[in-house]
Design an enzyme around this catalytic site. Structure first.
Site, PDB file in Angstrom:
ATOM      1  N   GLU A  96      64.052 -36.026  34.233  1.00  0.00           N
ATOM      2  CA  GLU A  96      63.944 -34.572  34.362  1.00  0.00           C
ATOM      3  C   GLU A  96      64.897 -34.115  35.468  1.00  0.00           C
ATOM      4  O   GLU A  96      64.858 -34.641  36.576  1.00  0.00           O
ATOM      5  CB  GLU A  96      62.502 -34.174  34.702  1.00  0.00           C
ATOM      6  CG  GLU A  96      62.292 -32.706  35.017  1.00  0.00           C
ATOM      7  CD  GLU A  96      62.722 -31.787  33.890  1.00  0.00           C
ATOM      8  OE1 GLU A  96      63.359 -30.759  34.181  1.00  0.00           O
ATOM      9  OE2 GLU A  96      62.418 -32.095  32.716  1.00  0.00           O
ATOM     10  N   GLU A 140      69.966 -22.996  23.498  1.00  0.00           N
ATOM     11  CA  GLU A 140      69.538 -23.622  24.750  1.00  0.00           C
ATOM     12  C   GLU A 140      68.761 -24.913  24.495  1.00  0.00           C
ATOM     13  O   GLU A 140      67.753 -25.202  25.147  1.00  0.00           O
ATOM     14  CB  GLU A 140      68.718 -22.644  25.594  1.00  0.00           C
ATOM     15  CG  GLU A 140      69.522 -21.448  26.092  1.00  0.00           C
ATOM     16  CD  GLU A 140      68.760 -20.570  27.056  1.00  0.00           C
ATOM     17  OE1 GLU A 140      67.503 -20.602  27.029  1.00  0.00           O
ATOM     18  OE2 GLU A 140      69.401 -19.861  27.845  1.00  0.00           O
ATOM     19  N   GLU A 159      72.969 -37.604  31.594  1.00  0.00           N
ATOM     20  CA  GLU A 159      74.370 -38.033  31.569  1.00  0.00           C
ATOM     21  C   GLU A 159      74.834 -38.613  32.907  1.00  0.00           C
ATOM     22  O   GLU A 159      75.903 -39.225  32.980  1.00  0.00           O
ATOM     23  CB  GLU A 159      75.271 -36.852  31.189  1.00  0.00           C
ATOM     24  CG  GLU A 159      75.066 -36.330  29.783  1.00  0.00           C
ATOM     25  CD  GLU A 159      73.909 -35.334  29.660  1.00  0.00           C
ATOM     26  OE1 GLU A 159      73.739 -34.766  28.574  1.00  0.00           O
ATOM     27  OE2 GLU A 159      73.171 -35.137  30.661  1.00  0.00           O
ATOM     28  N   ASP A 187      51.043 -24.426  24.210  1.00  0.00           N
ATOM     29  CA  ASP A 187      51.432 -24.386  22.799  1.00  0.00           C
ATOM     30  C   ASP A 187      50.789 -25.602  22.139  1.00  0.00           C
ATOM     31  O   ASP A 187      51.344 -26.693  22.120  1.00  0.00           O
ATOM     32  CB  ASP A 187      52.958 -24.429  22.680  1.00  0.00           C
ATOM     33  CG  ASP A 187      53.443 -24.325  21.236  1.00  0.00           C
ATOM     34  OD1 ASP A 187      52.639 -24.557  20.315  1.00  0.00           O
ATOM     35  OD2 ASP A 187      54.639 -24.036  21.032  1.00  0.00           O
ATOM     36  N   GLY A 212      64.168 -35.110  29.210  1.00  0.00           N
ATOM     37  CA  GLY A 212      63.688 -33.771  29.555  1.00  0.00           C
ATOM     38  C   GLY A 212      62.191 -33.766  29.697  1.00  0.00           C
ATOM     39  O   GLY A 212      61.476 -33.015  29.023  1.00  0.00           O
ATOM     40  N   GLU A 260      61.242 -33.359  23.594  1.00  0.00           N
ATOM     41  CA  GLU A 260      60.995 -32.054  22.995  1.00  0.00           C
ATOM     42  C   GLU A 260      62.243 -31.238  23.325  1.00  0.00           C
ATOM     43  O   GLU A 260      62.288 -30.523  24.315  1.00  0.00           O
ATOM     44  CB  GLU A 260      59.729 -31.430  23.572  1.00  0.00           C
ATOM     45  CG  GLU A 260      59.229 -30.226  22.795  1.00  0.00           C
ATOM     46  CD  GLU A 260      59.869 -28.935  23.275  1.00  0.00           C
ATOM     47  OE1 GLU A 260      60.973 -28.595  22.784  1.00  0.00           O
ATOM     48  OE2 GLU A 260      59.275 -28.266  24.124  1.00  0.00           O
ATOM     49  N   HIS A 266      55.442 -21.291  20.668  1.00  0.00           N
ATOM     50  CA  HIS A 266      56.204 -20.527  21.654  1.00  0.00           C
ATOM     51  C   HIS A 266      57.629 -20.248  21.184  1.00  0.00           C
ATOM     52  O   HIS A 266      58.315 -19.389  21.739  1.00  0.00           O
ATOM     53  CB  HIS A 266      56.216 -21.246  23.001  1.00  0.00           C
ATOM     54  CG  HIS A 266      57.114 -22.441  23.057  1.00  0.00           C
ATOM     55  ND1 HIS A 266      56.739 -23.683  22.580  1.00  0.00           N
ATOM     56  CD2 HIS A 266      58.382 -22.591  23.518  1.00  0.00           C
ATOM     57  CE1 HIS A 266      57.733 -24.536  22.756  1.00  0.00           C
ATOM     58  NE2 HIS A 266      58.743 -23.896  23.316  1.00  0.00           N
ATOM     59  N   ARG A 287      52.660 -27.546  19.270  1.00  0.00           N
ATOM     60  CA  ARG A 287      53.685 -28.452  19.806  1.00  0.00           C
ATOM     61  C   ARG A 287      53.051 -29.668  20.479  1.00  0.00           C
ATOM     62  O   ARG A 287      53.333 -30.823  20.126  1.00  0.00           O
ATOM     63  CB  ARG A 287      54.554 -27.700  20.805  1.00  0.00           C
ATOM     64  CG  ARG A 287      55.362 -28.595  21.746  1.00  0.00           C
ATOM     65  CD  ARG A 287      55.560 -27.868  23.069  1.00  0.00           C
ATOM     66  NE  ARG A 287      56.394 -28.611  23.996  1.00  0.00           N
ATOM     67  CZ  ARG A 287      55.944 -29.243  25.078  1.00  0.00           C
ATOM     68  NH1 ARG A 287      54.645 -29.267  25.334  1.00  0.00           N
ATOM     69  NH2 ARG A 287      56.773 -29.869  25.889  1.00  0.00           N
TER      70      ARG A 287
END
Length: 306
Positions: free
Chosen positions: A53, A106, A82, A4, A31, A97, A246, A7
């Site tokens: 991640e 989500e 967390e 993408d 992430g 992102e 996407h 992005r």
């Protein structure tokens, strides 16, 4: 997602064209996935990058970082934000992102806000820092007839119960800009630097004004993302008039086919909230009314993104 280009190139340009933000700074990548954003930050001069991640991709990210010669600058941490222990008390920048379909389906927004509140220094930067959700209306008789009205008569049998179910599930698809019938309306802007997690649940009014005589079969939601801390404004849109991403667009089909004339208004409100059983799912309540020359309707519809 790496393919993408809207992005990925936007993030790359934000980082490479604003190296003054990253020079000698400690960055947290929430992430991280393959670690591509962390690699951009390291190449831009970051002092250190912590790439978090929780999936198995973390193992690949470690190898990617090693192979590209950034093991001394990027530390990959496998686990949930967390639950991990960050090796430093504070970071200067959080980059992520986090956006999902319909912006909030989500998504990882709550995780970013958790990291912001726990580790970001005062006057630290969150990238991106603004996200805006928009709504417009489209004519889409061909698709609705093919995919939804189909259930009214299936080889001579009434299967309209499936039609009702399909109407409740927003469609993620690419919308042709020529299908757009009305103006676009800003529903909500989120300031990631200052908002709380509860701000992601909201009710927003809208007014869509017809730009031509046509029919309305569905409403379409999309979002824009902004990086306002840069040297100049940078960002991208997932709207039907922009280059495809996407995320595509989110289509909410209406029970009624609305006949609308140029200048007439479709008014209403949209309520968006996380599902009570699974906060990563989204419940949408749409109220709308149209009093036009040939069409009078007022209705409430419920949608579930699962």
């Amino acid at each position: 997602m790496l393919k993408d280009t809207v992005r990925t190139k936007t993030y790359q340009n934000v980082i490479y064209q604003n190296k003054f933000l990253f020079k000698d700074k400690v960055v947290l990548d929430v992430g991280a996935g393959t670690g591509i954003l962390s690699l951009f930050c390291a190449k831009a001069g970051a002092k250190h990058v912590y790439a978090v991640e929780c999936s198995l991709m973390a193992d690949m990210a470690k190898e990617i970082v090693q192979v590209n010669g950034y093991a001394d600058v990027i530390t990959v941490l496998k686990g949930k934000v967390e639950e991990i222990v960050l090796p430093v008390p504070h970071v200067d920048i959080i980059i992520s992102e986090w956006m999902g379909y319909f912006l909030l389906f989500e998504n990882m927004l709550n995780t970013v806000l958790y990291a912001r509140d726990k580790w970001l220094i005062t006057d630290g930067i969150v990238l991106p820092d603004k996200a805006s959700l928009y709504l417009t209306a489209i004519e889409d008789s061909e698709y609705k007839e093919d995919k939804i009205e189909f259930w009214n008569n299936v080889y001579g049998f009434n299967m309209s119960c499936i039609k009702k179910q399909s109407m409740m599930e927003p469609l993620i698809d690419t919308v042709d800009q020529n299908q757009i019938v009305t103006n676009c309306h800003l529903l909500k802007t989120m300031d990631i630097s200052n908002m709380t997690s509860g701000d992601a649940a909201f009710t927003a009014p809208f007014k869509l004004v017809a730009e031509r005589n046509d029919y309305i079969h569905a409403l379409v939601a999309y979002f824009d993302v902004s990086f306002t801390k840069c040297h100049k404004f940078m960002g991208f849109s997932t709207g039907p008039r922009s280059r495809g991403t996407h995320w595509k667009q989110t289509v909410l089909y209406l029970e009624d086919v609305l006949t609308i004339c140029e200048g007439e208004e479709l008014v209403g409100s949209m309520t968006v909230s996380p599902n009570k059983k699974n906060a990563r799912d989204v419940d949408i309540v749409l109220q709308y009314s149209l009093t036009g020359q040939r069409c009078r309707v007022s209705r409430t519809q419920h949608y579930k993104m699962r």
